[in-house]
Design a protein around this motif. Structure first.
Motif, PDB file in Angstrom:
ATOM      1  N   SER A 284       6.394   1.567   8.354  1.00 19.34           N
ATOM      2  CA  SER A 284       5.605   2.487   7.546  1.00 19.34           C
ATOM      3  C   SER A 284       6.299   3.832   7.385  1.00 19.34           C
ATOM      4  O   SER A 284       6.321   4.413   6.291  1.00 19.34           O
ATOM      5  CB  SER A 284       4.222   2.678   8.187  1.00 19.34           C
ATOM      6  OG  SER A 284       3.514   1.452   8.226  1.00 19.34           O
ATOM      7  N   ARG A 287       9.127   3.465   4.918  1.00 22.47           N
ATOM      8  CA  ARG A 287       8.684   3.404   3.520  1.00 22.47           C
ATOM      9  C   ARG A 287       8.130   4.747   3.050  1.00 22.47           C
ATOM     10  O   ARG A 287       8.125   5.052   1.866  1.00 22.47           O
ATOM     11  CB  ARG A 287       7.634   2.302   3.354  1.00 22.47           C
ATOM     12  CG  ARG A 287       8.269   0.913   3.356  1.00 22.47           C
ATOM     13  CD  ARG A 287       7.331  -0.159   2.861  1.00 22.47           C
ATOM     14  NE  ARG A 287       6.270  -0.429   3.829  1.00 22.47           N
ATOM     15  CZ  ARG A 287       4.990  -0.239   3.593  1.00 22.47           C
ATOM     16  NH1 ARG A 287       4.597   0.269   2.436  1.00 22.47           N
ATOM     17  NH2 ARG A 287       4.092  -0.526   4.512  1.00 22.47           N
ATOM     18  N   TRP A 288       7.620   5.522   4.002  1.00 25.16           N
ATOM     19  CA  TRP A 288       7.126   6.853   3.662  1.00 25.16           C
ATOM     20  C   TRP A 288       8.295   7.776   3.280  1.00 25.16           C
ATOM     21  O   TRP A 288       8.245   8.522   2.298  1.00 25.16           O
ATOM     22  CB  TRP A 288       6.380   7.431   4.859  1.00 25.16           C
ATOM     23  CG  TRP A 288       5.365   8.476   4.491  1.00 25.16           C
ATOM     24  CD1 TRP A 288       5.363   9.297   3.413  1.00 25.16           C
ATOM     25  CD2 TRP A 288       4.186   8.785   5.231  1.00 25.16           C
ATOM     26  NE1 TRP A 288       4.256  10.101   3.415  1.00 25.16           N
ATOM     27  CE2 TRP A 288       3.511   9.812   4.521  1.00 25.16           C
ATOM     28  CE3 TRP A 288       3.629   8.301   6.408  1.00 25.16           C
ATOM     29  CZ2 TRP A 288       2.317  10.364   4.981  1.00 25.16           C
ATOM     30  CZ3 TRP A 288       2.440   8.839   6.862  1.00 25.16           C
ATOM     31  CH2 TRP A 288       1.786   9.861   6.157  1.00 25.16           C
ATOM     32  N   PRO A 291      10.361   5.677  -0.331  1.00 30.03           N
ATOM     33  CA  PRO A 291       9.415   4.811  -1.042  1.00 30.03           C
ATOM     34  C   PRO A 291      10.128   3.754  -1.874  1.00 30.03           C
ATOM     35  O   PRO A 291      11.214   3.975  -2.409  1.00 30.03           O
ATOM     36  CB  PRO A 291       8.646   5.792  -1.932  1.00 30.03           C
ATOM     37  CG  PRO A 291       8.849   7.133  -1.313  1.00 30.03           C
ATOM     38  CD  PRO A 291      10.216   7.097  -0.707  1.00 30.03           C
ATOM     39  N   TRP A 383       1.711   6.480  -1.193  1.00 30.44           N
ATOM     40  CA  TRP A 383       1.784   6.886   0.223  1.00 30.44           C
ATOM     41  C   TRP A 383       0.611   6.357   1.045  1.00 30.44           C
ATOM     42  O   TRP A 383       0.641   6.367   2.281  1.00 30.44           O
ATOM     43  CB  TRP A 383       1.836   8.406   0.314  1.00 30.44           C
ATOM     44  CG  TRP A 383       0.710   9.088  -0.430  1.00 30.44           C
ATOM     45  CD1 TRP A 383       0.729   9.511  -1.725  1.00 30.44           C
ATOM     46  CD2 TRP A 383      -0.590   9.389   0.083  1.00 30.44           C
ATOM     47  NE1 TRP A 383      -0.460  10.073  -2.075  1.00 30.44           N
ATOM     48  CE2 TRP A 383      -1.302  10.010  -0.972  1.00 30.44           C
ATOM     49  CE3 TRP A 383      -1.225   9.214   1.300  1.00 30.44           C
ATOM     50  CZ2 TRP A 383      -2.610  10.445  -0.839  1.00 30.44           C
ATOM     51  CZ3 TRP A 383      -2.538   9.642   1.449  1.00 30.44           C
ATOM     52  CH2 TRP A 383      -3.223  10.243   0.396  1.00 30.44           C
ATOM     53  N   LEU A 387       0.373   4.964   5.210  1.00 25.41           N
ATOM     54  CA  LEU A 387      -0.549   5.724   6.042  1.00 25.41           C
ATOM     55  C   LEU A 387      -1.580   4.805   6.692  1.00 25.41           C
ATOM     56  O   LEU A 387      -1.842   4.882   7.903  1.00 25.41           O
ATOM     57  CB  LEU A 387      -1.249   6.796   5.200  1.00 25.41           C
ATOM     58  CG  LEU A 387      -2.352   7.581   5.924  1.00 25.41           C
ATOM     59  CD1 LEU A 387      -1.769   8.347   7.118  1.00 25.41           C
ATOM     60  CD2 LEU A 387      -3.053   8.539   4.963  1.00 25.41           C
TER      61      LEU A 387
END
Length: 490
Positions: A284, A287-288, A291, A383, A387
């Motif tokens: 996560s 990827r944050w 993106p 996003w 999250l």
């Protein structure tokens, strides 16, 4: 090697043609209730042999005992037994029939409104109708032990019960009765017996060299005769050795410490869950920071399919709650009033719980993913997906830590729950002479405890007398009692 008390009063009638021998084991004046399962005994000739052996005795029948015998079914059997005034029960079948019949034997002596209280420990076993068994499926060893596992469909509970009164008086082990078993049932029986032995063998060392060697002999035997039995249904030597090995697998001869493999499996699953949670956070964050394009429609479809699969898995595992409604380990024993908040999972099947947590976390992840993907798709907020994944990982980690704590309590022999320790003290000191100077109570499996007790008394009794005072606590399956005479006032 730890102290133990071992006795097995069940007479074994082993060998081809031994069904006829039950004629000498059951009083001629007995009113017999014959219990069985789906009726296969009528197709393979066992029923006719049993009826011939019973001769002119008054016999009533109750069939239809299902795999994992239910409380509801056995209460129907109790009604038949009472109407017939049965004073002897003959169980003809596999472990489920024998389990159900052992519970029936004590239920018929229960004078309270609800025989389920015998299983939960709210009521004490006051005796049992004499019981014999004719085994047709070697697997669980139920024919010569004092335990049973009963399912209450109305409550959604599956619990064990154990009491010395539940030992069958005799058990017939005739390998001929297994000749017509489907190969799958034979294979299941071999696997069942193997697991029973390995559960007792793969525990922390207790210095029991004889027990360990005995377990190793049984494991070697099962490995050797299992394939032979499947390959040649007429190999009576293989079938005989399988039947005897399965009987010995769970008769208490080397069971000290059994059940810890269950907790070990739960502990391992919890560690895997923690690793999964860490992986979710790592991915996560990646990827944050960097993106990537998301195919929202396809991703939501995959998440919906995953949610459906996990929902089905949860239904198969059964609802898990924190009031201890679900407990299972073959012939494990439990009293659900004996758990305080410090050990609120001490009596449950931690392996089953681990499996449930696995699918629950997968289902939760799917729900969160669907919500995040839908919001991201509509609002353009990519996003949200990483999250929500982080939030899910935190929850998964929290569940995993709780499971690690509970399984570690079993693996490290943590002191048992305080309410159960108080019940032991009250039972031992019921004559107002004995005092418990030292008590160590620890979990050795699912709802199973061992206790070592030091008793001081002005007029000390033999250790067995104090052990008998714990008969109303069936979850105490191994007891060592050390007795000392009091030198003065105590």
């Amino acid at each position: 090697m730890k102290s133990f008390s071992y006795a097995n009063p069940t007479r074994i009638l082993f060998g081809v043609g031994q069904i006829a021998a039950i004629a000498k084991q059951i009083p001629e004046s007995a009113r017999v209730l014959m219990t069985y399962g789906g009726g296969s005994i009528k197709a393979n000739g066992v029923y006719d042999q049993v009826v011939a052996a019973l001769g002119d005795r008054e016999v009533a029948e109750f069939g239809g005992i299902e795999p994992n015998p239910s409380y509801e079914t056995m209460m129907q059997a109790a009604a038949v037994a009472r109407a017939h005034k049965s004073d002897f029960i003959l169980a003809v079948g596999g472990g489920s029939v024998v389990d159900g019949s052992k519970f029936l034997a004590v239920a018929l002596k229960h004078d309270g409104p609800d025989a389920w209280d015998l299983v939960t420990g709210k009521a004490k076993v006051k005796g049992a109708v004499p019981l014999g068994a004719v085994l047709t499926l070697p697997a669980t060893g139920s024919e010569s032990n004092s335990g049973a596992v009963i399912t209450n469909k109305a409550l959604g509970a599956k619990l064990p019960i154990m009491h010395p009164a539940m030992f069958p008086a005799f058990a017939v082990l005739d390998p001929e009765t297994t000749r017509t078993l489907p190969p799958r049932q034979v294979a299941n029986g071999v696997a069942d017996a193997f697991v029973h032995v390995i559960e007792q063998y793969l525990t922390q060392p207790a210095g029991g060299m004889v027990q360990d060697a005995y377990a190793e002999a049984l494991l070697r035997t099962l490995v050797a005769v299992g394939p032979k039995t499947l390959a040649d249904p007429d190999d009576m030597d293989a079938r005989a050795n399988l039947m005897w090995a399965a009987n010995q697998a769970l008769n208490g001869r080397f069971s000290f410490g059994t059940g810890k493999i269950n907790a070990l499996a739960g502990f391992t699953s919890a560690l895997i869950l923690l690793a999964v949670a860490f992986g979710m956070v790592w991915e996560s964050v990646a990827r944050w920071l960097d993106p990537v394009a998301i195919a929202y429609g396809q991703a939501i479809a995959v998440a919906v399919i995953g949610l459906a699969v996990n929902g089905g898995s949860m239904l198969l595992l059964g609802e898990h709650d924190h009031d201890h409604d679900h407990h299972h380990d073959h012939h494990d024993h439990h009293d659900h009033d004996d758990h305080d908040h410090d050990h609120d999972h001490d009596g449950e099947d931690t392996n089953r719980r681990a499996a449930y947590v696995h699918v629950l976390t997968d289902a939760l992840t799917s729900v969160l993913a669907i919500a995040a993907l839908a919001a991201g798709w509509m609002a353009g907020a990519a996003w949200l997906d990483p999250l929500v994944a982080v939030l899910g990982a935190v929850l998964i980690a929290r569940w995993a830590v709780g499971l690690i704590r509970d399984t570690a309590a079993v693996l490290l022999d943590f002191q048992g729950p305080a309410p159960l320790r108080e019940k032991i003290r009250d039972a031992i000191m019921s004559d107002r002479d004995a005092e418990v100077a030292d008590l160590h109570l620890w979990s050795i499996g699912v709802g199973r405890y061992a206790a070592e007790i030091m008793v001081i008394a002005a007029a000390p009794l033999p250790p067995e007398a104090y052990k008998q005072r714990l008969a109303g606590l069936p979850q105490i399956v191994h007891v060592g009692v050390e007795v000392h005479r009091c030198a003065g006032d105590h």
